[in-house]
Design a protein around this motif. Structure first.
Motif, PDB file in Angstrom:
ATOM      1  N   SER A 609       0.860  -1.187   0.000  1.00  0.00           N
ATOM      2  CA  SER A 609       0.000   0.000   0.000  1.00  0.00           C
ATOM      3  C   SER A 609       0.889   1.226   0.000  1.00  0.00           C
ATOM      4  O   SER A 609       1.880   1.289   0.748  1.00  0.00           O
ATOM      5  CB  SER A 609      -0.916   0.011   1.223  1.00  0.00           C
ATOM      6  N   LEU A 610       0.538   2.195  -0.788  1.00  0.00           N
ATOM      7  CA  LEU A 610       1.342   3.408  -0.893  1.00  0.00           C
ATOM      8  C   LEU A 610       0.473   4.535  -1.403  1.00  0.00           C
ATOM      9  O   LEU A 610      -0.627   4.335  -1.916  1.00  0.00           O
ATOM     10  CB  LEU A 610       2.548   3.183  -1.814  1.00  0.00           C
ATOM     11  N   ARG A 611       1.007   5.750  -1.254  1.00  0.00           N
ATOM     12  CA  ARG A 611       0.345   6.931  -1.811  1.00  0.00           C
ATOM     13  C   ARG A 611       1.105   7.335  -3.063  1.00  0.00           C
ATOM     14  O   ARG A 611       2.327   7.479  -3.042  1.00  0.00           O
ATOM     15  CB  ARG A 611       0.323   8.069  -0.796  1.00  0.00           C
ATOM     16  N   ALA A 612       0.374   7.505  -4.149  1.00  0.00           N
ATOM     17  CA  ALA A 612       1.008   7.804  -5.436  1.00  0.00           C
ATOM     18  C   ALA A 612       0.199   8.853  -6.169  1.00  0.00           C
ATOM     19  O   ALA A 612      -1.010   9.008  -5.954  1.00  0.00           O
ATOM     20  CB  ALA A 612       1.131   6.542  -6.284  1.00  0.00           C
ATOM     21  N   THR A 613       0.883   9.582  -7.040  1.00  0.00           N
ATOM     22  CA  THR A 613       0.221  10.577  -7.894  1.00  0.00           C
ATOM     23  C   THR A 613      -0.052  10.038  -9.296  1.00  0.00           C
ATOM     24  O   THR A 613      -0.732  10.691 -10.077  1.00  0.00           O
ATOM     25  CB  THR A 613       1.090  11.827  -8.010  1.00  0.00           C
ATOM     26  N   GLY A 614       0.469   8.878  -9.616  1.00  0.00           N
ATOM     27  CA  GLY A 614       0.227   8.301 -10.931  1.00  0.00           C
ATOM     28  C   GLY A 614       1.044   7.047 -11.142  1.00  0.00           C
ATOM     29  O   GLY A 614       2.005   6.770 -10.410  1.00  0.00           O
ATOM     30  N   LEU A 615       0.660   6.268 -12.126  1.00  0.00           N
ATOM     31  CA  LEU A 615       1.359   5.041 -12.497  1.00  0.00           C
ATOM     32  C   LEU A 615       1.415   4.926 -14.009  1.00  0.00           C
ATOM     33  O   LEU A 615       0.532   5.430 -14.711  1.00  0.00           O
ATOM     34  CB  LEU A 615       0.667   3.782 -11.945  1.00  0.00           C
ATOM     35  N   VAL A 616       2.440   4.244 -14.473  1.00  0.00           N
ATOM     36  CA  VAL A 616       2.560   3.924 -15.890  1.00  0.00           C
ATOM     37  C   VAL A 616       2.994   2.468 -15.992  1.00  0.00           C
ATOM     38  O   VAL A 616       4.027   2.083 -15.430  1.00  0.00           O
ATOM     39  CB  VAL A 616       3.559   4.831 -16.622  1.00  0.00           C
ATOM     40  N   LEU A 617       2.215   1.656 -16.675  1.00  0.00           N
ATOM     41  CA  LEU A 617       2.534   0.252 -16.904  1.00  0.00           C
ATOM     42  C   LEU A 617       3.034   0.114 -18.336  1.00  0.00           C
ATOM     43  O   LEU A 617       2.284   0.330 -19.299  1.00  0.00           O
ATOM     44  CB  LEU A 617       1.312  -0.644 -16.689  1.00  0.00           C
ATOM     45  N   LYS A 618       4.320  -0.213 -18.482  1.00  0.00           N
ATOM     46  CA  LYS A 618       4.963  -0.319 -19.791  1.00  0.00           C
ATOM     47  C   LYS A 618       5.124  -1.787 -20.166  1.00  0.00           C
ATOM     48  O   LYS A 618       5.577  -2.601 -19.359  1.00  0.00           O
ATOM     49  CB  LYS A 618       6.335   0.349 -19.769  1.00  0.00           C
ATOM     50  N   ALA A 619       4.771  -2.102 -21.395  1.00  0.00           N
ATOM     51  CA  ALA A 619       4.966  -3.465 -21.895  1.00  0.00           C
ATOM     52  C   ALA A 619       6.225  -3.600 -22.735  1.00  0.00           C
ATOM     53  O   ALA A 619       6.582  -4.712 -23.127  1.00  0.00           O
ATOM     54  CB  ALA A 619       3.756  -3.890 -22.728  1.00  0.00           C
ATOM     55  N   LEU A 620       6.924  -2.490 -23.010  1.00  0.00           N
ATOM     56  CA  LEU A 620       8.152  -2.508 -23.803  1.00  0.00           C
ATOM     57  C   LEU A 620       9.314  -2.057 -22.947  1.00  0.00           C
ATOM     58  O   LEU A 620       9.173  -1.156 -22.106  1.00  0.00           O
ATOM     59  CB  LEU A 620       8.032  -1.584 -25.021  1.00  0.00           C
ATOM     60  N   VAL A 633       6.328  -1.599 -14.192  1.00  0.00           N
ATOM     61  CA  VAL A 633       5.405  -0.706 -13.484  1.00  0.00           C
ATOM     62  C   VAL A 633       6.202   0.433 -12.880  1.00  0.00           C
ATOM     63  O   VAL A 633       7.085   0.212 -12.032  1.00  0.00           O
ATOM     64  CB  VAL A 633       4.626  -1.471 -12.395  1.00  0.00           C
ATOM     65  N   ASN A 634       5.922   1.658 -13.310  1.00  0.00           N
ATOM     66  CA  ASN A 634       6.564   2.865 -12.788  1.00  0.00           C
ATOM     67  C   ASN A 634       5.561   3.608 -11.915  1.00  0.00           C
ATOM     68  O   ASN A 634       4.546   4.103 -12.417  1.00  0.00           O
ATOM     69  CB  ASN A 634       7.045   3.760 -13.934  1.00  0.00           C
ATOM     70  N   VAL A 635       5.846   3.680 -10.633  1.00  0.00           N
ATOM     71  CA  VAL A 635       4.949   4.301  -9.662  1.00  0.00           C
ATOM     72  C   VAL A 635       5.571   5.592  -9.169  1.00  0.00           C
ATOM     73  O   VAL A 635       6.717   5.598  -8.698  1.00  0.00           O
ATOM     74  CB  VAL A 635       4.673   3.360  -8.474  1.00  0.00           C
ATOM     75  N   THR A 636       4.837   6.700  -9.295  1.00  0.00           N
ATOM     76  CA  THR A 636       5.284   7.983  -8.739  1.00  0.00           C
ATOM     77  C   THR A 636       4.751   8.068  -7.310  1.00  0.00           C
ATOM     78  O   THR A 636       3.607   8.450  -7.071  1.00  0.00           O
ATOM     79  CB  THR A 636       4.765   9.148  -9.592  1.00  0.00           C
ATOM     80  N   GLU A 637       5.592   7.684  -6.363  1.00  0.00           N
ATOM     81  CA  GLU A 637       5.180   7.560  -4.965  1.00  0.00           C
ATOM     82  C   GLU A 637       5.379   8.872  -4.225  1.00  0.00           C
ATOM     83  O   GLU A 637       6.362   9.600  -4.445  1.00  0.00           O
ATOM     84  CB  GLU A 637       5.974   6.452  -4.291  1.00  0.00           C
ATOM     85  N   VAL A 638       4.450   9.161  -3.314  1.00  0.00           N
ATOM     86  CA  VAL A 638       4.524  10.355  -2.469  1.00  0.00           C
ATOM     87  C   VAL A 638       5.232   9.974  -1.172  1.00  0.00           C
ATOM     88  O   VAL A 638       4.824   9.024  -0.480  1.00  0.00           O
ATOM     89  CB  VAL A 638       3.121  10.912  -2.182  1.00  0.00           C
ATOM     90  N   VAL A 639       6.297  10.707  -0.868  1.00  0.00           N
ATOM     91  CA  VAL A 639       7.081  10.464   0.343  1.00  0.00           C
ATOM     92  C   VAL A 639       6.837  11.597   1.315  1.00  0.00           C
ATOM     93  O   VAL A 639       7.000  12.775   0.963  1.00  0.00           O
ATOM     94  CB  VAL A 639       8.581  10.333   0.017  1.00  0.00           C
ATOM     95  N   LYS A 640       6.420  11.236   2.526  1.00  0.00           N
ATOM     96  CA  LYS A 640       6.128  12.238   3.558  1.00  0.00           C
ATOM     97  C   LYS A 640       7.351  12.402   4.447  1.00  0.00           C
ATOM     98  O   LYS A 640       7.977  11.428   4.861  1.00  0.00           O
ATOM     99  CB  LYS A 640       4.916  11.802   4.364  1.00  0.00           C
ATOM    100  N   SER A 641       7.681  13.664   4.751  1.00  0.00           N
ATOM    101  CA  SER A 641       8.814  13.957   5.628  1.00  0.00           C
ATOM    102  C   SER A 641       8.438  15.083   6.569  1.00  0.00           C
ATOM    103  O   SER A 641       7.614  15.951   6.240  1.00  0.00           O
ATOM    104  CB  SER A 641      10.056  14.329   4.801  1.00  0.00           C
ATOM    105  N   SER A 642       9.029  15.075   7.756  1.00  0.00           N
ATOM    106  CA  SER A 642       8.766  16.101   8.774  1.00  0.00           C
ATOM    107  C   SER A 642      10.065  16.797   9.136  1.00  0.00           C
ATOM    108  O   SER A 642      11.112  16.153   9.277  1.00  0.00           O
ATOM    109  CB  SER A 642       8.150  15.467  10.027  1.00  0.00           C
ATOM    110  N   ASN A 643       9.992  18.110   9.257  1.00  0.00           N
ATOM    111  CA  ASN A 643      11.147  18.901   9.674  1.00  0.00           C
ATOM    112  C   ASN A 643      10.668  20.072  10.523  1.00  0.00           C
ATOM    113  O   ASN A 643       9.488  20.140  10.909  1.00  0.00           O
ATOM    114  CB  ASN A 643      11.943  19.382   8.449  1.00  0.00           C
ATOM    115  N   LEU A 644      11.562  21.010  10.822  1.00  0.00           N
ATOM    116  CA  LEU A 644      11.203  22.140  11.682  1.00  0.00           C
ATOM    117  C   LEU A 644      10.159  23.030  11.043  1.00  0.00           C
ATOM    118  O   LEU A 644       9.355  23.669  11.739  1.00  0.00           O
ATOM    119  CB  LEU A 644      12.458  22.957  12.002  1.00  0.00           C
TER     120      LEU A 644
END
Length: 739
Positions: A609-620, A633-644
């Motif tokens: 399970s992940l948070r993503a903004t889009g996917l592309v499934l390539k057959a070539l 399968v190319n998944v554009t995953e959203v990575v959450k980070s915390s800072n000051l």
């Protein structure tokens, strides 16, 4: 021009063709494809140069064999065979050298040995009866009626008017029509007769007088001479007992009946002196039908019309009810028996059956080109899916198996060469039509037994001043074919700018001038020499929508499936409410369940399970370093980070290989799917979809055969259904995949 100057000029042209295979300079890359075309035009305008060109190509092939320069072997073989098909006056010594070279190349790995074997088989026929390859090619491509060689071919050129500009369509249509205006059946029969007599009689044939006589002959007399020549050549090519002296005597009789008693003595020609340059005998371009692809069933309809006899070529209201040439229904087809005349008693054998042919006999020579078979097991039902793929991830290439008879006594006499022009979107449409055709065949079974279907592709991209990433994405499959087959890259992929230039030129209304149609010549060369297919896996996608009242959908794609997150959401009561005050992250929560594509064939299921903004499934594959039949399968995953400064989000692209995948949205976000980069194949408001390799359509013949199977055999059949064979679509190239 002296012979030394002629050979020097041809040698330069051959070297230019070889240099362009590894050309990196822009000046050389811009002229790709033109060198090969101009080389063939030189010998077409002056047929006397053909023996010199054959000797040069043989020297280059022998040099490549010694130095193990494999990248030039297949281009040189195709160039050599194209010259030999059209040439006359080639000596038996050159034929023997070429055949011996092809036999030595059989020790190389595929695809070199595959192409060399195809060339050796054709050379064996041409050496026995010179002119056979030309004669058979013209008869098949021009659909000339001959009982001794009943094969027919047709090229179907499909263009999508919504993807290809109208200027390109009209320019191609005008070029095809202009070239085929002079190709009447009478002209083609004259070419066959003249070529066969010149190839057999050599310098003793008065070619100019022969052509004048054929030009003045009425239709009935021309047909008589045509059938006589075809009978003589086919008898020599197919009958092992025929001798060359008898073959020459038959052709001399035809030659004398045309020119009269003065040409009776071979080698002593009276009358006009023999000209220094023999007249050129053109090889007519194949019969091409230009199709604007507007109907989803247009491909199937055209194939049905091609198979029907000329007197019955009218579309009926119910195309499903067509019974082509009396093919039996499924239940009758399921019962196949073979009558054996072997009593098992030695005295019942025909005389001479236990005698081996002489070592130098044609039977032994032909047997040298055939693999010795073991016990042949008759399988039922007939494998109409003869493009099945091997287990594993490696892409299949090479000649399709089962290219002969599918049913006892039923031969494939028709060959449909379907060529599509366009980008990846056009190939996606071809994949859907191909799947629909195969699915329809499992129900009617009317095309497969008698029709050999060959698929070809010429990339045509919309011209842009500055090629963008979108422009390059639409040519992914063409780029893959160019990487897999360098001769395809040099010959076919270079047609795109030439077609665009042709479309920009004003149409010429003067038909009296003879022009050399470059694009049509390259299309013809590709259709004739592109015999090695590369197989592409088709994928099926099952789509489920957010609206429960809407039925699920199913479709096919070939190159790509793209997924984007919609801004709209489902009603909140359909999902658990989000915690109040929680920050909204971009994208959507997705659940991915996929089976990893492993070379070891092990089954390994992965669920993430992940948070993503889009996917592309390539057959070539994106590069030529890997070529595996699986999904990337190319998944554009959203990575959450915390800072000051607080909470922030970034994106990272992850890639993995999968054999199949199931994706579902876990929150209110809906998905939009694009298939094969085609905006016309868009699915919105999707909550879940499943992607898997498209299986071969189940045959109705298989179901009817189950009535005659025992319980044990039925269990075996049910066990095979658990692992369906994937549906692979072949696209012809010159060599297949060159490692």
């Amino acid at each position: 021009m002296e012979s030394s100057d002629v050979e020097l000029d041809l040698q330069r042209s051959v070297q230019a063709v070889l240099r362009e295979l590894s050309a990196q300079a822009p000046a050389l890359r811009s002229n790709r494809g033109m060198w090969r075309w101009s080389l063939h035009k030189k010998v077409e305008r002056d047929p006397g140069k053909s023996p010199a060109l054959v000797r040069i190509l043989l020297r280059e092939l022998e040099k490549a064999e010694r130095e193990d320069t494999r990248r030039v072997i297949i281009p040189l073989l195709h160039t050599l065979m194209y010259v030999l098909t059209k040439a006359t006056g080639i000596s038996q010594e050159l034929y023997r050298r070429t055949y011996a070279l092809c036999m030595r190349l059989l020790t190389l790995p595929a695809p070199y040995c595959t192409v060399a074997l195809d060339c050796a088989i054709r050379l064996k026929t041409e050496t026995a009866a010179p002119g056979t390859l030309y004669q058979r090619l013209v008869i098949a491509e021009q659909n000339l009626r001959s009982e001794l060689y009943p094969y027919q071919e047709r090229v179907f050129l499909f263009v999508d008017p919504e993807l290809v500009p109208p200027s390109v369509c009209s320019a191609l249509l005008l070029e095809i029509q202009a070239a085929q205006m002079q190709q009447t059946p009478e002209a083609c029969m004259r070419h066959v007769v003249s070529h066969a007599l010149q190839a057999a009689l050599g310098a003793a044939c008065r070619a100019d007088a022969l052509q004048r006589k054929l030009q003045a002959s009425p239709r009935r007399a021309l047909e008589h001479h045509f059938h006589a020549v075809v009978a003589a050549v086919e008898q020599m090519a197919s009958e092992p007992g025929a001798t060359r002296e008898e073959h020459l005597e038959r052709l001399e009789e035809i030659y004398c009946s045309l020119l009269g008693p003065t040409a009776a003595a071979r080698g002593s020609c009276g009358g006009d002196p023999v000209p220094e340059r023999p007249p050129s005998i053109p090889l007519p371009s194949p019969h091409i039908t230009f199709q604007l692809w507007t109907d989803e069933e247009q491909l199937w309809k055209e194939l049905v019309l091609f198979l029907r006899p000329r007197s019955q070529r009218r579309l009926s209201a119910d195309l499903e009810a067509l019974d082509l040439q009396g093919l039996l229904p499924d239940r009758d087809l399921a019962r196949v028996s073979v009558l054996s005349t072997d009593s098992g008693i030695e005295r019942d054998l025909p005389p001479g059956a236990d005698e081996l042919p002489a070592p130098s006999s044609p039977e032994m020579e032909r047997a040298g080109l055939q693999r010795k078979g073991g016990v042949k097991k008759r399988m039922w039902p007939p494998d109409i899916s003869h493009w099945d793929g091997p287990p594993g991830l490696h892409r299949r290439t090479g000649r399709p198996s089962g290219d002969g008879e599918l049913l006892p006594g039923v031969a494939r006499l028709h060959t449909a060469r379907v060529m599509v022009l366009g980008d990846d979107r056009m190939l996606g449409r071809l994949a859907r039509a191909y799947h629909s055709l195969r699915k329809r065949e499992t129900q009617t079974f009317c095309l497969s037994p008698r029709l050999s279907l060959q698929l070809y592709y010429i990339p045509v991209l919309t011209p842009e001043k500055r090629p963008s990433s979108r422009h390059l994405e639409l040519g992914e499959l063409a780029a893959f074919l160019g990487r897999a087959d360098p001769w395809y890259e040099s010959t076919v992929n270079t047609l795109c700018p030439a077609i665009q230039k042709l479309a920009e030129m004003p149409p010429s209304l003067d038909t009296s001038q003879t022009v050399d149609p470059f694009i049509l010549d390259v299309i013809t060369y590709y259709v004739r020499m592109g015999t090695q297919p590369i197989y592409f896996q088709l994928y099926t996608v099952k789509i489920f929508f957010g609206d429960l009242s809407q039925d699920s959908a199913e479709d096919i794609f070939l190159t790509e499936l793209k997924v984007k997150i919609q801004d709209s959401k489902l009603p909140k009561d359909a999902f658990s409410p989000r915690r109040k005050g929680a920050a909204e992250a971009p994208g959507a929560e997705l659940s991915l369940c996929y089976r990893k594509a492993l070379l070891s064939h092990r089954t390994r299921e992965v669920t993430i399970s992940l948070r993503a903004t889009g996917l592309v499934l390539k057959a070539l594959p994106a590069s030529d370093t890997e070529d595996h039949t699986c999904l990337s399968v190319n998944v554009t995953e959203v990575v959450k980070s915390s800072n000051l400064a607080g909470r922030s989000f970034s994106t990272v692209t992850n890639t993995f290989r999968a054999a199949n995948v199931q994706i579902q949205s876990q929150d209110q976000r809906l998905l939009t799917l694009w298939l094969d980069k085609d905006h016309r194949r868009t699915f919105r408001d999707v909550v879940r979809f499943e992607v898997a390799p498209c299986p071969e359509p189940c045959s109705g013949v298989q179901k009817s055969k189950a009535l005659w199977l025992s319980s044990h055999q039925q269990k075996e059949v049910e066990g095979t259904k658990a692992k369906p064979k994937p549906l692979l679509m072949p696209i012809n190239t010159f060599s297949g995949i060159v490692q």
